[in-house]
Design an enzyme around this catalytic site. Structure first.
Site, PDB file in Angstrom:
ATOM      1  N   LYS A  13      -3.798  11.438   0.015  1.00  0.00           N
ATOM      2  CA  LYS A  13      -3.193  11.974  -1.251  1.00  0.00           C
ATOM      3  C   LYS A  13      -4.017  11.478  -2.258  1.00  0.00           C
ATOM      4  CE  LYS A  13       0.819  10.118  -1.037  1.00  0.00           C
ATOM      5  NZ  LYS A  13       0.832   9.382   0.211  1.00  0.00           N
ATOM      6  N   ARG A  88       8.990  10.105  -4.160  1.00  0.00           N
ATOM      7  CA  ARG A  88       9.183   9.601  -2.636  1.00  0.00           C
ATOM      8  C   ARG A  88      10.411   9.422  -2.017  1.00  0.00           C
ATOM      9  NH1 ARG A  88       4.154   6.327  -2.994  1.00  0.00           N
ATOM     10  NH2 ARG A  88       3.528   5.752  -0.616  1.00  0.00           N
ATOM     11  N   ARG A 156      -6.088  -3.307   2.067  1.00  0.00           N
ATOM     12  CA  ARG A 156      -4.626  -3.468   1.532  1.00  0.00           C
ATOM     13  C   ARG A 156      -3.951  -4.401   2.424  1.00  0.00           C
ATOM     14  NH1 ARG A 156      -2.892   2.044  -1.069  1.00  0.00           N
ATOM     15  NH2 ARG A 156      -0.950   1.427  -0.142  1.00  0.00           N
ATOM     16  N   ARG A 167       5.851   1.947   7.042  1.00  0.00           N
ATOM     17  CA  ARG A 167       5.588   3.028   6.043  1.00  0.00           C
ATOM     18  C   ARG A 167       5.733   4.228   6.310  1.00  0.00           C
ATOM     19  NH1 ARG A 167       0.167   1.470   3.463  1.00  0.00           N
ATOM     20  NH2 ARG A 167       0.560   2.860   1.822  1.00  0.00           N
TER      21      ARG A 167
HETATM   22  P1  AMP Z   1       0.824   3.924  -2.301  1.00  0.00           P
HETATM   23  O1  AMP Z   1      -0.300   3.419  -2.944  1.00  0.00           O
HETATM   24  O2  AMP Z   1       1.160   5.432  -2.744  1.00  0.00           O
HETATM   25  O3  AMP Z   1       0.748   4.076  -0.889  1.00  0.00           O
HETATM   26  O4  AMP Z   1       2.060   2.979  -2.677  1.00  0.00           O
HETATM   27  C1  AMP Z   1       1.743   1.602  -2.136  1.00  0.00           C
HETATM   28  C2  AMP Z   1       3.440   1.239  -2.179  1.00  0.00           C
HETATM   29  O5  AMP Z   1       4.054   1.250  -3.546  1.00  0.00           O
HETATM   30  C3  AMP Z   1       4.540   1.919  -1.444  1.00  0.00           C
HETATM   31  O6  AMP Z   1       4.548   1.458  -0.072  1.00  0.00           O
HETATM   32  C4  AMP Z   1       5.565   1.400  -1.972  1.00  0.00           C
HETATM   33  O7  AMP Z   1       6.203   0.103  -1.727  1.00  0.00           O
HETATM   34  C5  AMP Z   1       5.111   1.401  -3.777  1.00  0.00           C
HETATM   35  N1  AMP Z   1       5.537   2.769  -4.152  1.00  0.00           N
HETATM   36  C6  AMP Z   1       4.455   3.836  -4.695  1.00  0.00           C
HETATM   37  N2  AMP Z   1       4.926   4.699  -5.191  1.00  0.00           N
HETATM   38  C7  AMP Z   1       6.357   4.748  -4.976  1.00  0.00           C
HETATM   39  C8  AMP Z   1       7.447   5.469  -5.217  1.00  0.00           C
HETATM   40  N3  AMP Z   1       7.593   6.733  -5.927  1.00  0.00           N
HETATM   41  N4  AMP Z   1       8.865   5.054  -4.891  1.00  0.00           N
HETATM   42  C9  AMP Z   1       9.158   3.879  -4.325  1.00  0.00           C
HETATM   43  N5  AMP Z   1       7.978   3.104  -4.053  1.00  0.00           N
HETATM   44  C10 AMP Z   1       6.878   3.245  -4.374  1.00  0.00           C
END
Ligand code: AMP
Length: 212
Positions: A13, A88, A156, A167
């Site tokens: 994404k 999400r 990460r 996840r």
């Molecule tokens: P990502 O980089 O989009 O994979 O996000 C990394 C982490 O940030 C996720 O695993 C969540 O813990 C948190 N996170 C990011 N976006 C959201 C969201 N819209 N709602 C809740 N947690 C989020």
């Protein structure tokens, strides 16, 4: 133009959001990147979010909704934007509706769970500028340092195999239902993630321009 990307963690994404951002000249907004920056800077929000992200859980809806409201009010969002990683949950999607925001298109990048697990083990990020790479699919010039700023790449914490499985579980339970939510609004397009980033970008741009 308002574009939303859905998809499992590691589906690509963020990479597609950046590529489409460059094509349409609108900002790509990643709640994950905003949260990671807050954790790095030690802000109150970052301290509260850290434990959730490290275990693969979602940060509470009210916190993320607050983040997105603030970000979308900024000047660079006036002509449109790309949402990467928000919403999400159905509660977050309803919050967007309540803000009077209607997306033009919602693109779900489809990648199987087995491929996700393989992809995540190769993902590398730049701790300094946040750029994202992959040992096989998006390698850097020397395989060790960021092409953009020269910092040494890291993994990460939440890409560790056990966290990836949590996840994925969270994705299937809480985020995947959003496909039905936006299908019902007639906004959903599925794009199947390809081996090569540029092939997925081509399919994504075709979906956005209504050619598939
Ligand atoms: P990502 O980089 O989009 O994979 O996000 C990394 C982490 O940030 C996720 O695993 C969540 O813990 C948190 N996170 C990011 N976006 C959201 C969201 N819209 N709602 C809740 N947690 C989020």
């Amino acid at each position: 133009m308002k574009i939303m990307f859905l998809g499992a963690p590691g589906a690509g994404k963020g990479t597609q959001a950046e590529n489409v951002s460059a094509s349409f000249n609108i900002p790509a907004i990643s709640t994950g990147a905003i949260i990671r920056a807050a954790i790095k800077n030690g802000t109150e929000m970052g301290k509260a979010a850290k434990a959730y992200t490290e275990t693969g859980a979602l940060v509470p809806d009210e916190v993320v909704i607050g983040i997105i409201k603030e970000r979308l009010a900024e000047e660079d969002c006036q002509n449109g934007y790309i949402l990467d990683g928000f919403p999400r949950t159905v509660v977050q999607a309803e919050a967007l509706d309540q803000m009077g925001i209607e997306m033009d298109i919602v693109v779900s990048i489809e990648v199987s769970d087995d491929d996700i697990v393989e992809r995540m083990s190769g993902r590398r990020v730049c701790p300094a500028c946040g750029a994202s790479y992959h040992t096989k699919f998006i390698p850097t010039a020397d395989g060790v340092h960021c092409d953009k700023c020269g910092a040494e790449l890291t993994m990460r914490k939440d890409d560790a195999p056990d966290v990836v499985l949590s996840r994925l579980k969270v994705y299937h339970e809480l985020t995947e239902p959003l496909k039905d939510y936006y299908q019902a609004k007639g906004k959903l397009k599925l794009v199947y993630g390809q081996e090569k980033v540029e092939d997925t970008t081509r399919l994504t741009l075709e979906a956005i321009k209504g050619n598939n």
